[in-house]
Motif scaffolding. Sequence first.
Motif, mmCIF file in Angstrom:
data_model
loop_
_atom_site.group_PDB
_atom_site.id
_atom_site.type_symbol
_atom_site.label_atom_id
_atom_site.label_comp_id
_atom_site.label_asym_id
_atom_site.label_seq_id
_atom_site.Cartn_x
_atom_site.Cartn_y
_atom_site.Cartn_z
ATOM 1 N N MET A 1 -1.706 0.236 -11.117
ATOM 2 C CA MET A 1 -2.725 0.259 -10.095
ATOM 3 C C MET A 1 -2.343 1.220 -8.986
ATOM 4 S SD MET A 1 -4.100 -3.664 -9.825
ATOM 5 C CE MET A 1 -2.608 -4.208 -9.050
ATOM 6 N N ASP A 2 -1.078 1.244 -8.649
ATOM 7 C CA ASP A 2 -0.646 2.158 -7.597
ATOM 8 C C ASP A 2 -0.885 3.604 -8.014
ATOM 9 O OD1 ASP A 2 0.163 0.068 -5.988
ATOM 10 O OD2 ASP A 2 2.246 0.163 -6.639
ATOM 11 N N THR A 3 -0.632 3.913 -9.291
ATOM 12 C CA THR A 3 -0.826 5.271 -9.784
ATOM 13 C C THR A 3 -2.298 5.657 -9.712
ATOM 14 O OG1 THR A 3 1.062 5.038 -11.252
ATOM 15 C CG2 THR A 3 -0.489 6.804 -11.764
ATOM 16 N N ILE A 4 -3.174 4.739 -10.108
ATOM 17 C CA ILE A 4 -4.606 5.022 -10.054
ATOM 18 C C ILE A 4 -5.046 5.246 -8.613
ATOM 19 C CG2 ILE A 4 -6.914 4.046 -10.448
ATOM 20 C CD1 ILE A 4 -5.664 2.583 -12.876
ATOM 21 N N LEU A 74 -10.260 -5.743 -14.334
ATOM 22 C CA LEU A 74 -8.828 -5.674 -14.596
ATOM 23 C C LEU A 74 -8.217 -7.067 -14.620
ATOM 24 C CD1 LEU A 74 -6.649 -3.648 -15.225
ATOM 25 C CD2 LEU A 74 -6.166 -3.473 -12.796
ATOM 26 N N ARG A 75 -7.572 -7.358 -15.739
ATOM 27 C CA ARG A 75 -6.873 -8.625 -15.957
ATOM 28 C C ARG A 75 -5.844 -8.374 -17.047
ATOM 29 N NH1 ARG A 75 -12.216 -9.360 -18.406
ATOM 30 N NH2 ARG A 75 -11.839 -9.642 -20.614
ATOM 31 N N ALA A 76 -5.019 -9.344 -17.318
ATOM 32 C CA ALA A 76 -3.886 -9.143 -18.217
ATOM 33 C C ALA A 76 -4.273 -8.583 -19.578
ATOM 34 C CB ALA A 76 -3.119 -10.453 -18.390
ATOM 35 N N ASP A 77 -5.383 -9.022 -20.140
ATOM 36 C CA ASP A 77 -5.720 -8.553 -21.477
ATOM 37 C C ASP A 77 -6.290 -7.132 -21.491
ATOM 38 O OD1 ASP A 77 -8.065 -9.561 -20.289
ATOM 39 O OD2 ASP A 77 -8.952 -10.086 -22.213
ATOM 40 N N ILE A 89 -3.877 0.968 -18.890
ATOM 41 C CA ILE A 89 -5.047 0.134 -18.626
ATOM 42 C C ILE A 89 -6.156 0.565 -19.577
ATOM 43 C CG2 ILE A 89 -6.750 -0.543 -16.898
ATOM 44 C CD1 ILE A 89 -4.567 -0.032 -14.779
ATOM 45 N N VAL A 90 -6.719 -0.415 -20.288
ATOM 46 C CA VAL A 90 -7.746 -0.142 -21.300
ATOM 47 C C VAL A 90 -9.055 -0.838 -20.920
ATOM 48 C CG1 VAL A 90 -6.022 0.153 -23.132
ATOM 49 C CG2 VAL A 90 -7.027 -2.108 -22.749
ATOM 50 N N ASP A 91 -10.091 -0.528 -21.691
ATOM 51 C CA ASP A 91 -11.392 -1.188 -21.573
ATOM 52 C C ASP A 91 -12.065 -0.852 -20.230
ATOM 53 O OD1 ASP A 91 -13.574 -2.717 -22.234
ATOM 54 O OD2 ASP A 91 -12.596 -4.641 -21.900
ATOM 55 N N TRP A 92 -12.583 0.356 -20.142
ATOM 56 C CA TRP A 92 -13.148 0.888 -18.894
ATOM 57 C C TRP A 92 -14.672 0.971 -18.856
ATOM 58 C CZ3 TRP A 92 -10.516 2.597 -14.508
ATOM 59 C CH2 TRP A 92 -9.105 2.597 -14.604
ATOM 60 N N PRO A 93 -15.442 0.144 -19.528
ATOM 61 C CA PRO A 93 -16.895 0.356 -19.524
ATOM 62 C C PRO A 93 -17.554 0.122 -18.167
ATOM 63 C CG PRO A 93 -16.432 -1.722 -20.576
ATOM 64 C CD PRO A 93 -15.104 -1.038 -20.329
ATOM 65 N N ALA A 104 -6.715 -5.054 -7.703
ATOM 66 C CA ALA A 104 -5.531 -5.865 -7.396
ATOM 67 C C ALA A 104 -5.934 -7.319 -7.141
ATOM 68 C CB ALA A 104 -4.792 -5.291 -6.192
ATOM 69 N N LEU A 105 -7.080 -7.518 -6.511
ATOM 70 C CA LEU A 105 -7.545 -8.877 -6.248
ATOM 71 C C LEU A 105 -7.890 -9.605 -7.546
ATOM 72 C CD1 LEU A 105 -8.163 -10.812 -3.884
ATOM 73 C CD2 LEU A 105 -10.534 -10.003 -4.003
ATOM 74 N N THR A 106 -8.540 -8.911 -8.472
ATOM 75 C CA THR A 106 -8.874 -9.569 -9.743
ATOM 76 C C THR A 106 -7.619 -9.858 -10.561
ATOM 77 O OG1 THR A 106 -9.334 -7.482 -10.906
ATOM 78 C CG2 THR A 106 -11.195 -8.566 -9.799
ATOM 79 N N VAL A 107 -6.612 -9.011 -10.437
ATOM 80 C CA VAL A 107 -5.336 -9.275 -11.112
ATOM 81 C C VAL A 107 -4.673 -10.520 -10.514
ATOM 82 C CG1 VAL A 107 -2.983 -8.404 -11.471
ATOM 83 C CG2 VAL A 107 -4.940 -6.924 -11.901
#
Length: 178
Positions: A1-4, A74-77, A89-93, A104-107
């Motif tokens: 997340m920091d990189t993004i 964004l979550r663990a899966d 990080i995958v699944d970007w629709p 970060a909040l959703t994580v």
Amino acid sequence: MDTIAAAPLPADALAALPALPDEVRSVFEGWKRLRIAPSADLDPWAAAHHADLESLAAGAADALRGDHLVHVDLRADNVLVTGDGGAVIVDWPWAARGASWFDALTVLIDAWVSDPGCDTEAALRQHRAFAGAAAEHIDAVLAALAGYFTDSARAPARPAFQPCGSSSGPRAQHAWHG
């Protein structure tokens, strides 16, 4: 997340993304939907504070204005750990342009669902992802997410998405009890 958050997108790429507030505005009306069609099994605390939660959630979408790339789900899966300890990080629709701290909040919510002993309050106070976030914006978004998860939890689980549907209740609980 920091990189993004640290890697700015070219202006034209960022402009091509939908604005996060526009994407979540109707989703964040869970408390309104619960007022219009009440749930008999609504958590007693949430029922007693429903009007306050709905009022607080009303400003959540606008609190997410920003010019950062946001995953939105964004979550663990949606995180793959590489052999060298990195992450992909995958699944970007649902990618959008919005507040840098939303992912970060959703994580944090996902972390709490996995481990209710997780000190989310400390993370909110100490992690640099939240340094520029106003506390009232975080509260508004948490209230909106709680409404969304609470409203979603009463829908029948869809077999293809059972893991998501089965976690809406615990996600809602954390978002309103924080």
